[in-house]
Scaffold this motif. Structure first.
Motif, PDB file in Angstrom:
ATOM      1  N   SER A 230      11.086  -4.547   7.474  1.00 17.40           N
ATOM      2  CA  SER A 230      10.953  -5.404   6.304  1.00 17.40           C
ATOM      3  C   SER A 230      12.132  -6.356   6.270  1.00 17.40           C
ATOM      4  O   SER A 230      13.221  -6.044   6.772  1.00 17.40           O
ATOM      5  N   ALA A 231      11.922  -7.507   5.664  1.00 17.78           N
ATOM      6  CA  ALA A 231      12.982  -8.512   5.584  1.00 17.78           C
ATOM      7  C   ALA A 231      14.044  -8.135   4.562  1.00 17.78           C
ATOM      8  O   ALA A 231      15.124  -8.720   4.539  1.00 17.78           O
ATOM      9  N   ARG A 232      13.750  -7.156   3.700  1.00 20.82           N
ATOM     10  CA  ARG A 232      14.694  -6.791   2.646  1.00 20.82           C
ATOM     11  C   ARG A 232      14.626  -5.303   2.348  1.00 20.82           C
ATOM     12  O   ARG A 232      13.727  -4.597   2.804  1.00 20.82           O
ATOM     13  N   ARG A 233      15.595  -4.819   1.588  1.00 22.11           N
ATOM     14  CA  ARG A 233      15.590  -3.464   1.057  1.00 22.11           C
ATOM     15  C   ARG A 233      15.180  -3.519  -0.414  1.00 22.11           C
ATOM     16  O   ARG A 233      15.376  -4.533  -1.095  1.00 22.11           O
ATOM     17  N   ALA A 234      14.643  -2.424  -0.905  1.00 24.98           N
ATOM     18  CA  ALA A 234      14.256  -2.349  -2.318  1.00 24.98           C
ATOM     19  C   ALA A 234      14.460  -0.919  -2.809  1.00 24.98           C
ATOM     20  O   ALA A 234      13.529  -0.262  -3.269  1.00 24.98           O
ATOM     21  N   LEU A 421      24.336  -4.519 -14.598  1.00 26.81           N
ATOM     22  CA  LEU A 421      23.735  -3.521 -13.722  1.00 26.81           C
ATOM     23  C   LEU A 421      23.977  -3.875 -12.255  1.00 26.81           C
ATOM     24  O   LEU A 421      24.367  -3.025 -11.450  1.00 26.81           O
ATOM     25  N   ILE A 422      23.768  -5.140 -11.920  1.00 30.49           N
ATOM     26  CA  ILE A 422      23.968  -5.584 -10.540  1.00 30.49           C
ATOM     27  C   ILE A 422      25.442  -5.473 -10.153  1.00 30.49           C
ATOM     28  O   ILE A 422      25.782  -5.100  -9.023  1.00 30.49           O
ATOM     29  N   SER A 423      26.334  -5.729 -11.101  1.00 27.92           N
ATOM     30  CA  SER A 423      27.761  -5.588 -10.837  1.00 27.92           C
ATOM     31  C   SER A 423      28.117  -4.142 -10.512  1.00 27.92           C
ATOM     32  O   SER A 423      28.901  -3.868  -9.592  1.00 27.92           O
ATOM     33  N   ALA A 424      27.519  -3.192 -11.242  1.00 33.76           N
ATOM     34  CA  ALA A 424      27.752  -1.770 -10.970  1.00 33.76           C
ATOM     35  C   ALA A 424      27.249  -1.392  -9.589  1.00 33.76           C
ATOM     36  O   ALA A 424      27.754  -0.452  -8.972  1.00 33.76           O
ATOM     37  N   ALA A 425      26.249  -2.136  -9.106  1.00 34.60           N
ATOM     38  CA  ALA A 425      25.692  -1.894  -7.772  1.00 34.60           C
ATOM     39  C   ALA A 425      26.463  -2.654  -6.701  1.00 34.60           C
ATOM     40  O   ALA A 425      25.950  -2.847  -5.589  1.00 34.60           O
ATOM     41  N   GLY A 426      27.663  -3.073  -7.031  1.00 34.87           N
ATOM     42  CA  GLY A 426      28.489  -3.779  -6.056  1.00 34.87           C
ATOM     43  C   GLY A 426      28.088  -5.218  -5.847  1.00 34.87           C
ATOM     44  O   GLY A 426      28.457  -5.827  -4.835  1.00 34.87           O
ATOM     45  N   GLY A 427      27.332  -5.777  -6.789  1.00 34.32           N
ATOM     46  CA  GLY A 427      26.900  -7.158  -6.687  1.00 34.32           C
ATOM     47  C   GLY A 427      25.767  -7.391  -5.715  1.00 34.32           C
ATOM     48  O   GLY A 427      25.406  -8.531  -5.429  1.00 34.32           O
ATOM     49  N   GLY A 429      22.393  -6.941  -5.769  1.00 34.96           N
ATOM     50  CA  GLY A 429      21.119  -6.742  -6.441  1.00 34.96           C
ATOM     51  C   GLY A 429      19.925  -6.878  -5.531  1.00 34.96           C
ATOM     52  O   GLY A 429      18.871  -6.287  -5.784  1.00 34.96           O
ATOM     53  N   ASP A 430      20.080  -7.630  -4.433  1.00 39.01           N
ATOM     54  CA  ASP A 430      18.951  -7.832  -3.515  1.00 39.01           C
ATOM     55  C   ASP A 430      18.638  -6.593  -2.694  1.00 39.01           C
ATOM     56  O   ASP A 430      17.640  -6.551  -1.986  1.00 39.01           O
ATOM     57  N   LYS A 431      19.492  -5.554  -2.767  1.00 38.24           N
ATOM     58  CA  LYS A 431      19.227  -4.295  -2.068  1.00 38.24           C
ATOM     59  C   LYS A 431      18.323  -3.365  -2.867  1.00 38.24           C
ATOM     60  O   LYS A 431      17.846  -2.368  -2.350  1.00 38.24           O
TER      61      LYS A 431
END
Length: 458
Positions: A230-234, A421-427, A429-431
């Motif tokens: 896949s081109a990305r993670r989710a 939330l995305i900041s808590a995920a280390g920025g 968010g696309d993962k």
């Protein structure tokens, strides 16, 4: 959401699987089962109930072998009956296989309808069964190629452990929605939904099963194959917010630390002048710790949890949820009386549970109650394996934050922003899959599947 566990190369595979499932009990409480192979014959046992209620020493003694796969079920597709308990076992072409699946296929109905038109007969209402039929259909090509072909047809979330008489195979969808890891114990290998299951049996964590990977474990050791890319993670962000155990590492990160970061984000966005911070245990514990440490406010346990009551979030009916709320948490009146309190919880789904809890705190004497939610408003249903209701049942889907505050009878209601939330995920968010907050689904949902769910919400 379910928990899966597999063992290869251990003489007490059934007992190891029992303990692995015990550690994963939080991921499913409807049924438990396992299938065990001695290299020639596959034996299985499944029943409705919790792991220690389903299995005992006598049952485990009837499951000899060094290869095993186990499953604890929390249904999002298929009714709660023993025939839908996993692992799902079939015999095809003289070979028995057993499959345990965590996730949800978004095109299962479409595939099932096509297979039935070709003569396939289904035994359950589980989406997982379509995987078995696809594997059987392509079995002449060899198991790895059959899995690869099935992965090209099925869409959605799937972390799967497959047992054959002489091998164990793990494979994962190319987006990596659900966690799955590999460990080693006493020269044998184990595969589990979360690392907490490895810890209980003192297995060494080796690595995660990669998204899109097919990992074969047999007498020759480990063999890894590319299944689908896949081109990305989710990765499911809600695994971190709510579902995984705080002592687990999933998607390469510690859940406890992640939840503390969520609380720290709440503190940056919503500093409050209150007497103390308290969680709704246990779901709000770690974000509340993060909030209290970041603000310097005292941390108190304003309500005490009865740990012998099941998790309200996955109870099947509203009546059972309401009953569980009444017996699950008891306010500490001496701490709450006359105080201004900040209550931290991980999420707000329907609102009925929180409303009852807030009322109990108010009746215990709290002067002002402010609630902090360590994720953004959940406005969209999940189609990938978490039992978020239809849009009509999601309180944030049709009501503003102020309307929800009034409904809950709070003095203030604050959500963590999507940016927080995305900041808590280390920025990164696309993962992650953020669809329950944004409505942007990484894998398109089958029209009939989605239409059925949306109609139920109206």
């Amino acid at each position: 959401m379910c928990g899966i566990f597999g063992v290869f190369g251990h003489k007490e595979a059934a007992k190891l699987t029992y303990f692995g499932l015990y550690a994963l009990q939080h991921r499913g409480q409807e049924s438990a089962g396992m299938a065990v192979s001695d290299g020639r014959e596959v034996r299985e046992y499944r029943a409705l109930g919790l792991v220690p209620d389903v299995f005992n020493e006598e049952i485990l003694s009837r499951l000899p072998g060094h290869i095993a796969v186990g499953h604890v079920r929390y249904s999002t597709t298929g009714s709660t009956t023993v025939k839908n308990a996993q692992p799902f076992c079939v015999t095809h072409g003289g070979c028995t296989l057993a499959l345990a699946h965590n996730g949800n296929l978004v095109n299962a109905y479409e595939i099932r309808r096509e297979l039935e038109s070709q003569g396939s007969i289904f035994q359950t209402t589980m989406d997982s069964e379509v995987i078995v039929h696809l594997l059987a259909k392509a079995s002449r090509k060899g198991i790895v190629e059959a899995i690869r072909e099935a992965m090209g047809i099925i869409r959605g979330a799937y972390s799967v452990i497959l047992l054959l008489p002489d091998k164990l195979i793990a494979f994962r969808d190319p987006y990596g929605f659900r966690p799955l890891c590999l460990g080693m114990v006493n020269g044998g290998y184990v595969v589990a939904s979360e690392t907490c299951a490895l810890d209980l049996i003192q297995a060494q964590y080796l690595r995660d099963i990669e998204p899109g990977e097919i990992l074969v474990i047999d007498e020759n050791g480990l063999s890894s194959y590319k299944g689908m890319e896949s081109a990305r993670r989710a990765h499911c962000i809600f695994e971190f917010i709510y579902f995984a155990r705080p002592d687990s590492y999933i998607f390469g990160e510690n859940v406890y630390a992640f939840r503390k970061h969520l609380g720290e984000g709440l503190a940056r966005e919503n500093p409050l002048e209150v007497d103390f911070v308290m969680p709704f245990p246990d779901s709000g514990n770690y974000a509340a710790i993060g909030y209290a440490q970041a603000t310097g406010l005292p941390f108190e346990m304003g309500v005490i949890r009865n740990h012998y009551v099941g998790r309200t979030f996955i109870q099947p009916s509203a009546g059972m949820r309401d009953f569980s709320v009444r017996v699950k948490l008891n306010p500490v009146k001496e701490i709450l009386r006359g105080k201004k309190v900040a209550v931290v919880d991980d999420s707000l789904v329907r609102g009925t549970t929180s409303r009852t809890r807030v009322k109990a705190i108010r009746e215990a004497g709290a002067h002002e109650i402010y609630m902090l939610i360590s994720c953004p408003p959940i406005r969209h249903p999940c189609f990938y394996g978490i039992d978020f209701p239809t849009p009509g049942e999601l309180i944030a889907a049709k009501h503003s934050v102020e309307e929800i505050r009034r409904y809950l009878e709070l003095d203030g209601l604050y959500y963590l922003s999507l940016e927080g939330l995305i900041s808590a995920a280390g920025g990164e968010g696309d993962k992650f899959c953020l669809a329950c907050f944004t409505g942007e689904y990484p894998v398109p949902v089958e029209r009939g599947f989605r239409k059925d769910i949306l109609e139920k919400g109206e």
